[in-house]
Design a protein around this motif. Structure first.
Motif, mmCIF file in Angstrom:
data_model
loop_
_atom_site.group_PDB
_atom_site.id
_atom_site.type_symbol
_atom_site.label_atom_id
_atom_site.label_comp_id
_atom_site.label_asym_id
_atom_site.label_seq_id
_atom_site.Cartn_x
_atom_site.Cartn_y
_atom_site.Cartn_z
ATOM 1 N N UNK A 285 -44.624 -21.528 27.197
ATOM 2 C CA UNK A 285 -45.094 -20.700 28.313
ATOM 3 C C UNK A 285 -44.001 -19.809 28.878
ATOM 4 N N UNK A 286 -44.461 -18.697 29.418
ATOM 5 C CA UNK A 286 -43.567 -17.813 30.161
ATOM 6 C C UNK A 286 -44.271 -17.487 31.474
ATOM 7 N N UNK A 287 -43.513 -16.932 32.434
ATOM 8 C CA UNK A 287 -44.142 -16.471 33.670
ATOM 9 C C UNK A 287 -44.531 -15.018 33.495
ATOM 10 N N UNK A 288 -45.804 -14.717 33.588
ATOM 11 C CA UNK A 288 -46.266 -13.334 33.444
ATOM 12 C C UNK A 288 -45.902 -12.504 34.668
ATOM 13 N N UNK B 28 -37.234 -7.376 29.656
ATOM 14 C CA UNK B 28 -37.811 -8.443 30.465
ATOM 15 C C UNK B 28 -37.369 -9.786 29.885
ATOM 16 N N UNK C 297 -38.603 -17.722 23.048
ATOM 17 C CA UNK C 297 -37.832 -16.822 23.905
ATOM 18 C C UNK C 297 -36.372 -16.798 23.444
ATOM 19 N N UNK D 200 -44.069 -33.177 25.004
ATOM 20 C CA UNK D 200 -44.330 -32.538 23.715
ATOM 21 C C UNK D 200 -43.786 -33.342 22.556
ATOM 22 N N UNK E 12 -48.384 -18.677 34.678
ATOM 23 C CA UNK E 12 -47.891 -19.127 33.376
ATOM 24 C C UNK E 12 -48.880 -18.686 32.307
ATOM 25 N N UNK E 13 -48.373 -18.150 31.231
ATOM 26 C CA UNK E 13 -49.191 -17.856 30.067
ATOM 27 C C UNK E 13 -48.344 -18.079 28.823
ATOM 28 N N UNK F 15 -42.182 -9.986 28.026
ATOM 29 C CA UNK F 15 -43.589 -9.782 28.357
ATOM 30 C C UNK F 15 -43.850 -8.277 28.542
ATOM 31 N N UNK G 258 -37.992 -23.439 25.219
ATOM 32 C CA UNK G 258 -38.494 -22.101 24.910
ATOM 33 C C UNK G 258 -37.862 -21.559 23.636
ATOM 34 N N UNK H 119 -38.659 -12.532 29.656
ATOM 35 C CA UNK H 119 -39.717 -13.259 28.926
ATOM 36 C C UNK H 119 -40.318 -12.417 27.798
#
Ligand code: SF4
Lengths: 313, 315
Positions: free
Chosen positions: B240-243, A261, A236, A206, B248-249, A265, A233, A263
């Motif tokens: 990315x994160x792990x859904x 969570x 996050x 990146x 990965x999304x 999510x 990240x 992440x």
């Protein structure tokens, strides 16, 4: 079965091209235990050399190395007249019973490819020395075979898996050198290293370079992982920071906790009250009620439901 | 990128399945027809190569058996207007001119008039099919900015050809579908997607677009290694994160932002467009396009409504 007798003779070491490593599979070459044994008992098993002038070693590089370090002037040799491919097979088979480390396996495959063995023959050997028979494995092994000694030593010292070897080979030699230097003094498991290398390669892709600042001065592999995670990240990490602040503002006692969570999510949160009496439950609920009234819980849901961006839009 | 061999098989196994969906994500109730297994277009992000290990592309020639299976679903389950597609394990059009696989299906759906067949592709060759198309076949194209096509979908048709082919299908009286999937977050992607939507609006008749799907890049965890190894900078640019399904999304807030951006761009072109999210969570639906979709059943119901609106009593 046809059996041929081979006789050995003592040959002056100066008649041997000691630096010709065409058939050398062993790594590392110098072996303390072997050298000590040779110092005490001499060379029991002769080395094998080509019938050429000067002589070229087919097998016995480690013994030769020990003999040189001990100042021997001659060495017992069996002189053979064989083609190059047969010579390599002799070298492979001579070492097969002791077992190869991964660098030596890489040398075997690389040298077979160089000498023009068919893919089937290469795969056959790979199967025999416990390697997956796949083009990508061959590619990685050739990479390892040609890699710098720092990488080979690192691979052997930490018994790295093929996956981690692949990751390290992915970097250019300069970057590899830096990574190895940063990781040399610390211990890690193969899976932790994998996480670190994955994040390093992502950053390299990146941003175009290694995040050296993140590696410097880290006290252990866990700290490196933590720093890199923050770097790879950022979203996050910032959500996590916000969450911690809000949780702190709630001012809950130790028996109440909120979990989200990692992440961000899942939209739901876990609220945990550890209680051994009804009073503690009532007290816990009152504290949670207070956090709701002050808007902290709403803030936490804002994070898990990603409402921040929309509100800012 | 090795070239794969095509092999014909006559099989009686079930070729029609429910789209597999994914844990805690809303599926659209699609039915897939596995006519071909494997794809020669080799897009860099394609998950097929991780599922199908063979170098052989298998083509099922037992079309009659396939049609029988489709027919029995349509006859036995009348709860919805079913949508069937052949683009799950391959590209629907890439072999079609050569092997004529879709024609019997197109004809079957044209006669049945009870369900829709979607041919989903990145391969813009449809001239040979034009005379046979009917309103019950949806020609669909997956669209990406040309910059992505050149780097990640190297073997497929360029964007302008896909749009031109879609227009031809519209001119023939068909509805078309568009799939912005996978949407990739890379440096400057917003601008490229803006121009992509501009091209869509300029070239196509948006009243004849039956649906548009939006799906941000997602992939099984083992593909991460491949992307890194192949230095897929575009694919790995985002965060990315792990859904919950282990894939990965992109980070949820990013997904919401991008879906909202594309939804608004498209709706600004034509407010009547039917736009749905592919494999997304309930909260992402709500936050990005303001719709509360409870589950797959609810989304399938929205599709029914859309189809009835466009086809009236025809279906
Ligand atoms: S066109 Fe579709 S099926 Fe074919 S390689 Fe690309 S993503 Fe995979």
């Amino acid at each position: 079965m046809y059996r041929q007798r081979y006789y050995f003779e003592y040959i002056p070491i100066e008649d041997i091209v000691t630096q010709d490593r065409t058939f050398c599979l062993s790594y590392p070459l110098f072996d303390d235990i072997l050298t000590e044994s040779i110092r005490r008992f001499g060379i029991i098993q002769p080395i094998i050399v080509f019938d050429s002038e000067p002589y070229i070693v087919i097998t016995g590089f480690k013994r030769l190395e020990s003999a040189l370090s001990l100042g021997f002037e001659e060495i017992p040799c069996i002189i053979r007249q064989v083609g190059q491919m047969d010579a390599l097979l002799i070298a492979v088979n001579d070492n097969l019973t002791r077992g190869f480390n991964i660098v030596e396996k890489a040398h075997c495959v690389d040298k077979m490819m160089q000498l023009g063995f068919s893919m089937e023959e290469v795969y056959d050997l790979m199967g025999r020395i416990g390697l997956g028979r796949h083009e990508s494995v061959v590619k990685s092994l050739i990479g390892l075979s040609w890699a710098e000694t720092e990488l080979k030593d690192f691979v052997l010292r930490h018994r790295l898996s093929m996956k981690n070897i692949d990751y390290l080979l992915w970097f250019d030699p300069n970057e590899r050198e830096k990574i190895i230097a940063y990781l040399s003094g610390i211990s890690f498991t193969d899976s932790l290293l994998r996480e670190i290398l994955e994040m390093l390669s992502l950053t390299k892709l990146k941003k175009g370079s290694l995040p050296e600042g993140e590696l410097e001065g880290a006290k252990d592999a866990f700290e490196i992982r933590k720093r890199l995670k923050r770097y790879v990240n950022p979203g996050i990490s910032s959500l996590d920071g916000e969450f911690k602040k809000l949780k702190e503002s709630c001012g809950f006692p130790k028996n109440i906790d909120i979990k989200v969570d990692p992440f961000f999510e899942k939209e739901y949160i876990d609220i945990i009250i550890k209680a051994d009496s009804l009073d503690k439950v009532r007290d816990g609920l009152k504290k949670i009620e207070g956090a709701i009234e002050k808007g902290y819980m709403e803030g936490i849901f804002g994070l898990t439901k990603s409402r921040i961006h929309r509100d800012e839009d | 990128m090795a070239l794969q061999r095509v092999e014909f098989i006559e099989t009686k196994i079930d070729a029609v399945r429910d789209c597999p969906g994914t844990k805690n994500h809303i599926c659209c109730g699609y039915k897939t027809i596995d006519l071909i297994e494997g794809c020669p277009l080799s897009c860099s992000y394609c998950i097929l190569k991780h599922y199908i290990k063979s170098d052989v592309i298998k083509v099922n020639r037992n079309i009659d058996h396939v049609i029988n299976q489709v027919d029995s679903i349509i006859e036995n389950d009348k709860s919805h207007i079913w949508r069937f597609g052949t683009g799950e394990l391959s590209d629907s059009l890439v072999f079609d001119r050569r092997y004529g696989l879709n024609r019997p299906l197109i004809e079957y759906f044209g006669e049945k008039k009870r369900a829709l067949l979607e041919l989903k592709s990145k391969w813009a060759q449809i001239d040979h099919l034009i005379p046979f198309l009917n309103r019950f076949t949806i020609i669909s194209f997956s669209l990406s900015p040309q910059a992505i096509i050149e780097k990640e979908e190297k073997r497929s048709s360029p964007l302008y050809k896909r749009l031109k082919a879609a227009k031809k299908a519209q001119d023939r009286g068909c509805f078309i579908g568009l799939h912005l999937d996978p949407i990739i977050i890379y440096e400057g992607f917003e601008k490229d997607y803006y121009y992509l939507v501009e091209d869509i609006g300029r070239i196509l008749d948006l009243d004849r677009v039956i649906w548009i799907s939006l799906g941000l890049l997602r992939f099984p965890s083992r593909m991460m290694d491949t992307f890194i190894k192949e230095k897929r900078r575009n694919l790995l640019y985002g965060e990315f994160i792990r859904g919950e399904d282990g894939k990965y999304r992109y980070l949820k807030s990013e997904r919401i932002r991008v879906y909202k951006m594309l939804y608004d761009l498209l709706k600004n072109k034509n407010n009547g467009l039917f736009i749905y999210l592919c494999m997304e969570r309930q909260d992402v639906w709500r936050e990005s396009i303001g719709l509360t979709i409870e589950d797959t059943e609810a989304l399938t119901g929205l599709f029914d409504k859309r189809i009835r609106y466009l086809y009236g009593g025809e279906l």
